[in-house]
Design a protein around this motif. Structure first.
Motif, short mmCIF file in Angstrom:
data_model
loop_
_atom_site.label_atom_id
_atom_site.label_comp_id
_atom_site.label_asym_id
_atom_site.label_seq_id
_atom_site.Cartn_x
_atom_site.Cartn_y
_atom_site.Cartn_z
N SER A 1 1.08 -1.34 0.17
CA SER A 1 0.17 -0.05 -0.02
C SER A 1 0.83 1.28 0.03
CB SER A 1 -1.07 -0.01 1.18
OG SER A 1 -1.63 1.18 1.26
N ARG A 2 1.95 1.23 0.76
CA ARG A 2 2.66 2.38 0.95
C ARG A 2 3.54 2.71 -0.37
NH1 ARG A 2 4.78 1.34 6.02
NH2 ARG A 2 6.57 0.23 5.24
N GLU B 1 1.40 4.08 -2.92
CA GLU B 1 1.20 5.51 -2.69
C GLU B 1 2.12 6.28 -2.96
OE1 GLU B 1 0.34 8.12 1.43
OE2 GLU B 1 0.04 6.08 1.22
N GLU C 1 2.67 6.69 -6.86
CA GLU C 1 1.71 7.39 -7.30
C GLU C 1 2.14 9.18 -7.31
OE1 GLU C 1 -2.30 6.45 -6.12
OE2 GLU C 1 -2.24 4.48 -7.29
N TYR C 2 2.65 9.23 -5.87
CA TYR C 2 3.01 10.67 -5.59
C TYR C 2 4.01 11.06 -6.61
CZ TYR C 2 4.51 14.37 -2.70
OH TYR C 2 4.99 15.76 -2.34
#
Length: 261
Positions: free
Chosen positions: A185-186, A189, A192-193
């Motif tokens: 998940s991290r 994230e 995508e950032y």
């Protein structure tokens, strides 16, 4: 702040992500990364590295070196950030290039002078992550690419795309291997950032270079595996014994699109 890396975490960085804890015995191809910004020292180093790549032009040597340098800095720094939620200082002043070989392949690693580890305070991961990204990109790669592009008369776009290709592969493939649900998940994230939200100043540029070179993956006649076709050529073919031996995602190849992913 503090020395809070677990032994098993360091072992992973050393084993899989080109991290070195000690200086290499091979000093001919090892040096402080800050020397990349010194005209005489950088020129002498690249002259030595040319013997490894056997590239026919100086621009090709610089591009192939930039691929290695991108990998050794990005791999361990961003994996530590995304998988372990821990940060180290990858500014160019703190990094050393350490030379290692695996058979005939040159696989340099990165060693840090200062190992002080940071972790995000509760509710402040965004600010912490920005600092990690800034140290790596604006504080290291942007400086190196700016200097090397001028000294070798090579477009910064080639060097930044080398970097971008490395980031894409790491986050889409390597970083996910064996990751738990929280880590995945991290990792997603953070990826995508980096691609969609990270401001240009974190990269020391006027535009986010990772976003600039992102494009839809395609299945082509030259590749059954979906690929992002590069926008620039990395000059790999200039270090090959075979004519027109381009890398698999080179824009010089005849990529007849079969489908989009």
């Amino acid at each position: 702040m503090g020395f809070v890396y677990q032994t098993e975490e360091i072992d992973v960085l050393v084993k899989d992500y080109r991290f070195a804890t000690e200086p290499s015995l091979d000093r001919r191809f090892s040096m402080p990364a800050i020397d990349l910004l010194n005209e005489d020292k950088c020129s002498a180093y690249l002259d030595r590295v040319t013997s490894i790549f056997e590239a026919s032009t100086h621009a090709a040597t610089v591009s192939l070196f930039a691929k290695r340098y991108s990998f050794l800095t990005i791999a361990s720094s961003l994996y530590a950030m995304s998988a372990f939620n821990k940060g180290l200082d990858y500014s160019i002043e703190n990094c050393h290039i350490e030379s290692y070989h695996q058979g005939q392949t040159w696989l340099p690693k990165v060693r840090l002078a200062d190992w002080q580890v940071s972790e995000p305070a509760e509710g402040s991961r965004h600010e912490w992550r920005d600092q990690i990204i800034h140290n790596l990109f604006a504080g290291n790669l942007a400086k190196a690419w700016s200097f090397l592009s001028k000294s070798a008369s090579i477009s910064k776009a080639v060097l930044w795309e080398n970097t971008a290709v490395c980031v894409y592969w790491m986050y889409e493939n390597k970083f996910r291997e064996g990751a738990g649900d929280d880590q995945k998940s991290r990792i997603q994230e953070d990826f995508e950032y980096l691609l969609n939200k990270a401001p240009a100043h974190l990269f020391g540029e006027t535009k986010n270079p990772l976003a600039t070179f992102d494009s839809p993956k395609l299945v082509t006649c030259a590749s059954e595996t979906p690929i992002r076709i590069r926008k620039t050529c990395c000059y790999y073919y200039l270090a090959s014994d075979e004519p027109e031996d381009y890398c698999s995602i080179c824009p010089k190849k005849k990529h007849e699109v079969v489908s989009k992913v």
